[in-house]
Scaffold this motif. Structure first.
Motif, PDB file in Angstrom:
ATOM      1  N   GLN A   1      -9.960   2.061  -0.509  1.00 38.26           N
ATOM      2  CA  GLN A   1     -10.444   1.463   0.737  1.00 38.26           C
ATOM      3  C   GLN A   1     -10.783   2.563   1.732  1.00 38.26           C
ATOM      4  O   GLN A   1      -9.934   3.379   2.094  1.00 38.26           O
TER       5      GLN A   1
ATOM      6  N   TYR B   1     -14.985  -0.705  -0.286  1.00 33.10           N
ATOM      7  CA  TYR B   1     -13.971  -0.850  -1.327  1.00 33.10           C
ATOM      8  C   TYR B   1     -14.506  -0.440  -2.699  1.00 33.10           C
ATOM      9  O   TYR B   1     -15.705  -0.533  -2.972  1.00 33.10           O
TER      10      TYR B   1
ATOM     11  N   LYS C   1      -7.568   4.743   2.008  1.00 35.38           N
ATOM     12  CA  LYS C   1      -6.343   4.231   1.398  1.00 35.38           C
ATOM     13  C   LYS C   1      -6.540   4.014  -0.103  1.00 35.38           C
ATOM     14  O   LYS C   1      -7.630   3.659  -0.544  1.00 35.38           O
TER      15      LYS C   1
ATOM     16  N   TYR D   1      -5.193 -10.026  -5.546  1.00 39.79           N
ATOM     17  CA  TYR D   1      -5.076  -9.018  -4.487  1.00 39.79           C
ATOM     18  C   TYR D   1      -6.400  -8.856  -3.741  1.00 39.79           C
ATOM     19  O   TYR D   1      -6.426  -8.728  -2.514  1.00 39.79           O
TER      20      TYR D   1
ATOM     21  N   HIS E   1      -4.607   1.592  -2.733  1.00 45.48           N
ATOM     22  CA  HIS E   1      -3.603   0.555  -2.971  1.00 45.48           C
ATOM     23  C   HIS E   1      -3.269   0.579  -4.470  1.00 45.48           C
ATOM     24  O   HIS E   1      -4.083   0.168  -5.304  1.00 45.48           O
TER      25      HIS E   1
ATOM     26  N   VAL F   1     -11.741  -8.967  -0.025  1.00 47.70           N
ATOM     27  CA  VAL F   1     -12.759  -8.062  -0.556  1.00 47.70           C
ATOM     28  C   VAL F   1     -13.867  -8.867  -1.234  1.00 47.70           C
ATOM     29  O   VAL F   1     -13.601  -9.602  -2.194  1.00 47.70           O
TER      30      VAL F   1
ATOM     31  N   LYS G   1      -6.648 -11.697  -1.417  1.00 44.69           N
ATOM     32  CA  LYS G   1      -5.723 -11.503  -0.297  1.00 44.69           C
ATOM     33  C   LYS G   1      -6.304 -10.524   0.724  1.00 44.69           C
ATOM     34  O   LYS G   1      -6.169 -10.717   1.937  1.00 44.69           O
ATOM     35  N   MET G   2      -6.980  -9.504   0.244  1.00 44.93           N
ATOM     36  CA  MET G   2      -7.572  -8.487   1.119  1.00 44.93           C
ATOM     37  C   MET G   2      -8.931  -8.917   1.676  1.00 44.93           C
ATOM     38  O   MET G   2      -9.488  -8.255   2.548  1.00 44.93           O
TER      39      MET G   2
ATOM     40  N   ILE H   1       0.864   1.661  -1.032  1.00 42.54           N
ATOM     41  CA  ILE H   1      -0.376   2.027  -0.342  1.00 42.54           C
ATOM     42  C   ILE H   1      -0.227   3.434   0.234  1.00 42.54           C
ATOM     43  O   ILE H   1       0.646   3.685   1.066  1.00 42.54           O
TER      44      ILE H   1
ATOM     45  N   THR I   1       3.681  -3.108  -4.655  1.00 40.36           N
ATOM     46  CA  THR I   1       2.413  -2.442  -4.361  1.00 40.36           C
ATOM     47  C   THR I   1       2.657  -1.268  -3.404  1.00 40.36           C
ATOM     48  O   THR I   1       3.389  -1.397  -2.422  1.00 40.36           O
TER      49      THR I   1
ATOM     50  N   GLU J   1     -11.662   0.294   8.009  1.00 39.34           N
ATOM     51  CA  GLU J   1     -10.901  -0.922   8.273  1.00 39.34           C
ATOM     52  C   GLU J   1     -11.818  -2.067   8.680  1.00 39.34           C
ATOM     53  O   GLU J   1     -12.969  -1.854   9.071  1.00 39.34           O
TER      54      GLU J   1
END
Length: 591
Positions: free
Chosen positions: A53, A62, A38, A90, A40, A96, A93-94, A346, A344, A56
């Motif tokens: 990314q 990342y 992905k 962000y 983002h 990471v 939030k993810m 993705i 955003t 999962e």
């Protein structure tokens, strides 16, 4: 004998087990659910930040390409919180906590501004930072825009406050690493800064990223409209990311000169997804504008990429008014997604197909691309086919085209819809709606299906929507009327008595005498399609009607004396249905 059979059976089962194990083992390797990759495209305002990314959950890997500004950048919206660093928020939030690399395409604040905050968080492990030479120099002219000239330039080290803060934060982070006693802590704190080599390829999981820069530092100064900042943009490190059969071209703020160098070196710029350079600014020179230049500075990379999808990181209510008209014109064959109205964005790849998820806008493009003039294909649809048993083929138009209803059919019409998506996505469904003439299409819901039959008495137009994980392509068909019935309530009216309207098979008689003249008028109910024309002919007694030609009129006066005739009239609607009648025979006398 029984023992021999038992041993043979055991051997046979063992052989099956071995074969099954081999096949299954191989199958587990090849049929294993592909990891998703992905990108983002984070809404950081009129700035750039893309989180890469691979995979999962806890196994995800990342990386970042650019980090936006240290706040939501260049917006007119005063309600947006500008005290926070969007890319850092962000990452939190993810969840990471490990970035395998960060690529800083060039040292402008709207691309590196988030670095200071990220580096200061020692809980985020960063393996490497890729970028231009930390002491990058470029040709710079006067700060006074009116005095900028290629004749007065100096090699100048890039030294903005934001860039200095970034370098200081990097130095401070590595100093903490040096001072750390624990080996793991030392490794987690240490950040290597690397100037990549053009042509070098690195990996994030199975995704491969190839650097197309930095290139030779010999960019000429002189594009006055671009000012010093445009000169700096030329140093953007362009990269191409490939995962399976899917590809992405990441461009930073690259200028035409950057792209021309890359092309000259033979690097492959083709990609399915293009990150449009420089937020949608047109970046053309004053001289080009004065001469009516039709294209943006970025047409070169747009054409070279042959992309189907473009991402513009322009931000909500941006102060620059981007994207500019010239840019959107150059991108007219691509589906364009803007962070300004989609938030955003993705883009997900499974190695063969792409899908897009937008924060706003129901995953649809900001601007739909148009691959062909006849609406038979689109950036995400290889073909969109319409077949129908109409007298003329139905050629699709854009949904914004004016409604037309100049087609008429005298049989029920079945319209069939089919299509094929581009290789990097799939067709998930086809929807249609038949909208009656005079009705707003927004009041009619779409239905799923591949065909629909329009029956007698209907007049309207079709809308067809082809749905893919990359959004929908909607087309419209010309309006048409279906009228399968011939005109009814037909009458041949005469201004003299004794004239009757008869079927053409009725027996001919000629006993009616009319004095001087008679005027006939013709009327009928022409049904849904409406009237096309009425035609008539007078046929003398004893003559065949087929030997006489039709004449077009809505009425006629007959004056010929002492000649016995009968009148034939045919009523034709716009669908071509015909009703023919005749009168009883008559003749005209002087008195």
């Amino acid at each position: 004998m029984r023992n021999i059979i038992r041993k043979l059976a055991v051997c046979f089962l063992a052989w099956i087990l071995v074969c099954t194990t081999v096949v299954t083992g191989h199958g587990m390797h090849t049929a294993k659910a592909a990891q998703t990759f992905k990108i983002h495209f984070i809404d950081v305002g009129c700035a750039d930040a893309a989180l890469l990314q691979y995979g999962e959950g806890t196994e995800a890997k990342y990386a970042l390409i650019d980090t936006g500004a240290n706040q939501y950048h260049n917006t007119k919206d005063t309600t947006i919180d500008t005290t926070k660093t969007p890319v850092y928020e962000y990452l939190n939030k993810m969840g990471v906590k490990h970035l395998e690399f960060i690529l800083l395409t060039h040292p402008h604040q709207d691309h590196i501004g988030g670095m200071e905050k990220i580096l200061s968080d020692t809980t985020i492990k960063i393996d490497k930072i890729y970028g231009n030479d930390l002491n990058i120099q470029y040709l710079k002219s006067s700060e006074d825009k009116s005095k900028q000239s290629s004749d007065e330039t100096n090699w100048t080290e890039f030294d903005t406050k934001i860039y200095k803060n970034f370098k200081a934060a990097l130095e401070a982070r590595n100093k903490l690493a040096e001072e750390a006693e624990d080996k793991t802590e030392k490794e987690n704190l240490k950040v290597d800064y690397v100037v990549p080599t053009a042509g070098e390829t690195i990996s994030l999981g199975e995704a491969k990223m190839t650097f197309y820069g930095p290139l030779e530092n010999d960019y000429q100064y002189g594009r006055k409209v671009d000012l010093n900042t445009r000169q700096e943009n030329k140093y953007s490190i362009v990269t191409k990311i490939v995962y399976g059969s899917n590809s992405f071209l990441m461009t930073g703020d690259a200028q035409k000169e950057t792209i021309e160098k890359i092309i000259a070196k033979g690097y492959d710029l083709t990609a399915q997804v293009l990150k449009e350079p420089h937020h949608g600014f047109q970046d053309v020179t004053e001289e080009e504008l004065a001469n009516g230049y039709q294209y943006s500075d970025h047409k070169t990379v747009i054409d070279a990429s042959q992309a189907s999808i473009a991402i513009i990181s322009n931000g909500y209510m941006n102060t620059g008014g981007v994207p500019y008209t010239k840019v959107l014109r150059d991108l007219s064959k691509l589906d364009v997604y803007e962070t300004g109205d989609r938030g955003t964005i993705i883009v997900t790849s499974d190695g063969s197909q792409l899908s897009i998820q937008t924060e706003k806008g129901d995953n649809q493009p900001s601007v739909k691309g148009k691959e062909s003039d006849d609406e038979t294909s689109s950036p995400v649809m290889k073909s969109m086919n319409i077949t129908a048993n109409t007298t003329k083929s139905l050629t699709a138009t854009s949904v914004d085209a004016a409604n037309t209803y100049n087609r008429y059919e005298k049989k029920n019409i079945t319209v069939r819809f089919s299509g094929a998506a581009q290789g990097f996505t799939k067709l998930t469904s086809i929807e249609y709606k038949f909208v009656p003439k005079g009705v707003n299409n927004k009041t009619i819901a779409y239905k799923t299906g591949s065909s629909y039959t329009v029956k007698n008495g209907n007049c309207g137009r079709f809308y067809v929507r082809y749905n893919t994980p990359l959004g929908s392509t909607e087309i419209k068909l010309p309006g048409f009327t279906v009228d399968t019935k011939a005109p009814t309530s037909v009458k041949i009216k005469a201004n003299k008595s004794g004239i009757k309207t008869l079927s053409t098979s009725a027996k001919n008689t000629y006993s009616k005498r009319i004095k001087k003249s008679v005027k006939f008028t013709f009327s009928a109910n022409y049904g849904t399609s409406g009237k096309s024309m009425t035609q008539y002919k007078f046929v003398p007694r004893g003559k065949k009607a087929s030997k006489y030609k039709w004449k077009t009129a809505n009425s006629v006066t007959y004056k010929t004396r002492n000649k016995k005739v009968r009148l034939y009239v045919r009523y034709i609607d716009k669908s071509g249905n015909i009703t023919t009648k005749k009168t009883n025979g008559f003749y005209v006398t002087k008195k």
